[in-house]
Design an enzyme around this catalytic site. Structure first.
Site, PDB file in Angstrom:
ATOM      1  N   SER A  43      -2.404 -30.157  25.443  1.00  0.00           N
ATOM      2  CA  SER A  43      -3.183 -29.627  24.352  1.00  0.00           C
ATOM      3  C   SER A  43      -4.666 -29.985  24.401  1.00  0.00           C
ATOM      4  O   SER A  43      -5.450 -29.399  23.663  1.00  0.00           O
ATOM      5  CB  SER A  43      -2.607 -30.128  23.030  1.00  0.00           C
ATOM      6  OG  SER A  43      -2.649 -31.533  22.962  1.00  0.00           O
ATOM      7  N   LYS A  85     -11.917 -34.001  21.359  1.00  0.00           N
ATOM      8  CA  LYS A  85     -10.841 -33.062  21.026  1.00  0.00           C
ATOM      9  C   LYS A  85     -10.797 -32.825  19.521  1.00  0.00           C
ATOM     10  O   LYS A  85     -10.915 -33.775  18.736  1.00  0.00           O
ATOM     11  CB  LYS A  85      -9.504 -33.636  21.514  1.00  0.00           C
ATOM     12  CG  LYS A  85      -8.300 -32.713  21.330  1.00  0.00           C
ATOM     13  CD  LYS A  85      -7.048 -33.354  21.930  1.00  0.00           C
ATOM     14  CE  LYS A  85      -5.840 -32.436  21.850  1.00  0.00           C
ATOM     15  NZ  LYS A  85      -4.636 -33.066  22.477  1.00  0.00           N
ATOM     16  N   SER A 116      -0.330 -34.080  27.267  1.00  0.00           N
ATOM     17  CA  SER A 116      -1.526 -33.372  26.814  1.00  0.00           C
ATOM     18  C   SER A 116      -2.837 -33.871  27.390  1.00  0.00           C
ATOM     19  O   SER A 116      -3.855 -33.200  27.252  1.00  0.00           O
ATOM     20  CB  SER A 116      -1.615 -33.408  25.281  1.00  0.00           C
ATOM     21  OG  SER A 116      -0.685 -32.533  24.705  1.00  0.00           O
TER      22      SER A 116
END
Lengths: 426, 426
Positions: free
Chosen positions: B144, B74, B168
Site C-alpha cells: 500500500s 505516506k 506494504s
C-alpha cells in the site's frame, strides 16, 4: 456516594428516556451541568470543559443506542472539537481535528462528548494530577485515568473513557467506587490514544451501573460469549497474583469475604494455583514498558529540552534493557498468555483484588498498580465491581476476569456477583 | 533509474552538504522540485504537495543529522501542516494538527517534510491507487505504500515513509527498485499511523542508498547490534517461506543467484529448513488481520454508509472469526516468534525474496504480499536490497533478515551484499 446520584443518570436510563421521548438530551445535560457546578470546584476532574460544546451536541437531538449519554474523555484520547493536552506543556490547548476511533464510535451512537478529564502526564507516570478522590478530597483518585474515574464517581458524567497500560483504569475504579472495565486487548480500537506500550495500552471504561457496560459492549461490538443468569453452579476461581505481599489486610479480607459470599450464593469457588512461569510476568511487564516507552517518547525527547526526567530516562534506556532482555520478556508474556487461556478455560470467571487496598492519602502519587499489570499483560478482560468499603470508609473493588474475548461473560458474572458480594471491611 | 539520479540527492549527501555549508537546504529543495515537475505528472506519487510548505521549512535553515533531507510521507501518517487523507473520502483534505511521532522525530533532526504520498485506502486493501511504477508506467508500484516507493525511485524525495502490515513496504521497494526497510516491530513509534493491525502495523522506510538507512537508524535510536565489515565467513541462511509456490521463476533464479554470489564472496551459505509450525503462520496472519481490522474499522463503518465493501465485511466479521480462532492465531504467532528468535540466532542474517516477481502489469491491484506477511508477523527486521532486474526489465529485490532488534546487523549485511549480489535475470 453513587447511591446519592439518581439512577436516571446512568447511561442506560438516559438512552432509554431520550430514545423514548420522555427526556431530552438537553435536560440530561443540564442536570449533569448542575452536578458539575457543584462538584468540579473540589474534585477537579476536568482538563477541559466548555459547556457550549456539549450543549451544541445535546441541542442537535442525538439519536442512537447512547442518545444523550454524557461522556468524559481522558485527556490522552483525541477529540475533534476539544484540545488533547496529555497533561504536558507541549500539548496544552492543542487540538487534533480528528476523533479517536473510540470517541468516533460513541458519537455515531448518539453520545454527548462532554469534556476532557485529567490524566497523569502522557498516562505514563504515577505522579498525581490535580484531581481529588470524590469520597475524600485528601486522597488520590488513582491514576492515570484520574479524572474520568472521579468524574463518573461524582456524577459529572455517565460514562468515562480511560486507558490502562499497567493499572490505570481498574485501580481508579476501585479507589473511586465505580464500575471499571478493561476490555480484552485489541477488541476496541486504540487509534487516537497517546501511545506508551503497544503490547499493553488498552481503552478503559467507567460507569455507575453494569447495565451501561452492557450497552457499551454492544456499541463496541464485543464478541458473543456465554452470559450466565445465575451464580449457582458457576466455577469461580480466586487468584492471588504474584506481588501478593503488597496487598493490604482490608483487601485480603475483601477477597476472602467475596469468595465466601459467592460460595454461599451457590458458586463453586476454589483457590487457583498459578504456574511458576507467572512469577516472571511482573518483571516482563516492566521490561516491555521500558522498551516500548523508549520508542514511544523518543520524539518528545528530541523535540524539547524540558521533558520530565521520567521520560528522558526511558528514552535514554537508563534501565539498560538489552535486545536479549526484550526478546525474553516478550517470550515470557507470550508463554503466560497461552497458559492463561488454558487456565481460565477451566472457570466461568476468576476474581482478584482491583487494587492493593483503599486509595492512599495524598495527591502526589496515584497508588500501586501491582494487582493490575499482571492481567494487563495477559490481554484478558477485567471488570471491577465496586463492592466493598474499607476501614477508612473508602471504596474497594473486586475484579472479575475471564479469558480473552469473553468480556461479555466477565460482565455477566460481575453483575451477578454485585448482587451478593460486598459490605464494610473492618 | 536510480543510477540517473545524482548521488548528491541521497539523504546522507544532503545532510553532509547542508551541515557543512556547501549547499543550502533551499538548493536541495529546488533541485528536488525540478525532478517533481518533470516526473510527478506521469508517476502521480503524491496525494498532497504544496511547494510553499516545503519551502518554508527549507528557508528556515534546518539543522541536525537530516538537515535539508526531503521526506515524503505516506498519506496514512499524520502531519501537522498537511492533510492526511487515507485515500478515503471522509478524510479528504482533513488535517490533524499534530505530527505522527515518526514525523516529529524527523523534523527535530532537520528533515524537510515535503509531501504526502499515495496509499491504498487506509493502507488496508490491495486496490491500487493512481500511482504508477516509475520504471514502467503501465505497471503497479506495489502497495500500500505506493507513492512513497515510487517518489523515492523517481528522485522526487530522498526518503519515503511507508507502513507495512502485510507486505506494504518491502514489496513496493522490490517493484520500484529502491531500498526498503521494515524495522523490528515496536522500535519506531507507530503513533499517528492509521491503525489496521496492532500486531503487524510497522513503519517502513525507503531510500536510494543504504547509507541513508544508517542515518535513520541513528535518528530513530535503533538498538546496537553487530555490524560485520566483510561477508567472509558470515553465516547466511536462504529461506524459502511457506507459499513458495507463488514465487515466479525469475525471483527463484534471483534468490539462487544471490546465494551463489554470497558464497563466492566468502559467506557460508546454507538453505534453511523451517519447522512445520511455520506453515500455519500465513493463516494466522489472515485471522489476526481480520480480527484486528474488525475493531480498527468499526468507527468508520458506524460513521457512514458508503464505506467500501472490503471494510464493511471486516467489521461484520464476514470471515466468521471466532474467539477460539483468534486465540489460536495469536498462539501460533507467539510460538513462531520464539522459534524464529532461536532459528535466526544461528545465522548472521538470512535472505529471501522481497516479492513473488517483477511488478505486475496494471494499476488495479498492487501485487502479491505472500513473501512478506510471514516476516511481518514474526516482528523481525527486513531490508530489501534493490539488486536484480527481471526479464521485463523491472527491478527485483532480495530481503535480508535478522532476528528482532538486530536491524543494524541486517543493514550492514544488506550493504555488504549489495556489493556482490545482483544482475539481470533472464
Amino acid at each position: 456516594m453513587k447511591d446519592l446520584i439518581p439512577e436516571d443518570m446512568t447511561a442506560w436510563a438516559i438512552a432509554r428516556d431520550v430514545n423514548g421521548g420522555t427526556r431530552r438530551a438537553l435536560d440530561v445535560l443540564e442536570a449533569t451541568q448542575a452536578v458539575i457546578a457543584a462538584r468540579e470546584p473540589e474534585v477537579q476532574a476536568f482538563a477541559f470543559y466548555d459547556p457550549r460544546i456539549a450543549r451544541a451536541q445535546a441541542e442537535a437531538g442525538p439519536i442512537g443506542p447512547l442518545a444523550g449519554v454524557t461522556v468524559t474523555v481522558k485527556d490522552v484520547i483525541a477529540t475533534r472539537d476539544m484540545p488533547t493536552g496529555h497533561n504536558n506543556a507541549r500539548y496544552a490547548g492543542q487540538g487534533t481535528g480528528v476523533d479517536a476511533a473510540c470517541v468516533d464510535t460513541l458519537r455515531s451512537a448518539g453520545a454527548v462528548i462532554l469534556s476532557k478529564s485529567v490524566t497523569t502526564e502522557f498516562a505514563a507516570t504515577d505522579r498525581g494530577g490535580k484531581t481529588r478522590n470524590p469520597h475524600d478530597l485528601a486522597r488520590t483518585p488513582g491514576g492515570s485515568s484520574s479524572g474520568s474515574a472521579a468524574a463518573v464517581a461524582a456524577g459529572m458524567a455517565a460514562i468515562g473513557l480511560g486507558t490502562q497500560t499497567g493499572g490505570s483504569t481498574i485501580r481508579p475504579a476501585s479507589f473511586c467506587g465505580v464500575w471499571g472495565w478493561k476490555p480484552t486487548w485489541g477488541v476496541i480500537s486504540r487509534e487516537g490514544l497517546k501511545l506508551y506500550s503497544l503490547t499493553c495500552d488498552t481503552l478503559g471504561l467507567y460507569a455507575r451501573d453494569l447495565g451501561d457496560f452492557n450497552l457499551l459492549a454492544d456499541v463496541y461490538d464485543l464478541d458473543p460469549a456465554p452470559r450466565p443468569s445465575s451464580l449457582s453452579g458457576l466455577r469461580i476461581g480466586v487468584v492471588r497474583p504474584p506481588l501478593w505481599d503488597r496487598v493490604e489486610a482490608p483487601m485480603r479480607n475483601a477477597l476472602d469475604t467475596a469468595s465466601a459470599q459467592l460460595a454461599s450464593a451457590g458458586a463453586v469457588v476454589e483457590d487457583v494455583t498459578l504456574h511458576d512461569d507467572f512469577a516472571a510476568l511482573d518483571a516482563a511487564h516492566g521490561t516491555i514498558l521500558m522498551r516500548e516507552g523508549r520508542a514511544a517518547f523518543l520524539n518528545e525527547a528530541r523535540a524539547r529540552d524540558d521533558l520530565h526526567a521520567d521520560f528522558v530516562a526511558m528514552v535514554a534506556n537508563a534501565a539498560g534493557i538489552t535486545p536479549e532482555d526484550a526478546r525474553a520478556a516478550y517470550r515470557t508474556a507470550d508463554l503466560c498468555r497461552a497458559r492463561a487461556d488454558d487456565l481460565l478455560a477451566g472457570y466461568d470467571a476468576v476474581i482478584a483484588p482491583s487494587a492493593c487496598g483503599e486509595a492512599p492519602r495524598g495527591l502526589d502519587k496515584t497508588g500501586d498498580p501491582s494487582m493490575n499489570s499482571f492481567w494487563t499483560l495477559l490481554s484478558v478482560p477485567v471488570v471491577s465491581v465496586p463492592a466493598f468499603t474499607g476501614p477508612s470508609g473508602m471504596p474497594m473493588g473486586i475484579s472479575v476476569i475471564t479469558r480473552r474475548y469473553a468480556d461479555r461473560t466477565a460482565l455477566a458474572v460481575a453483575g451477578l456477583s454485585a448482587k451478593v458480594v460486598g459490605g464494610a471491611i473492618a
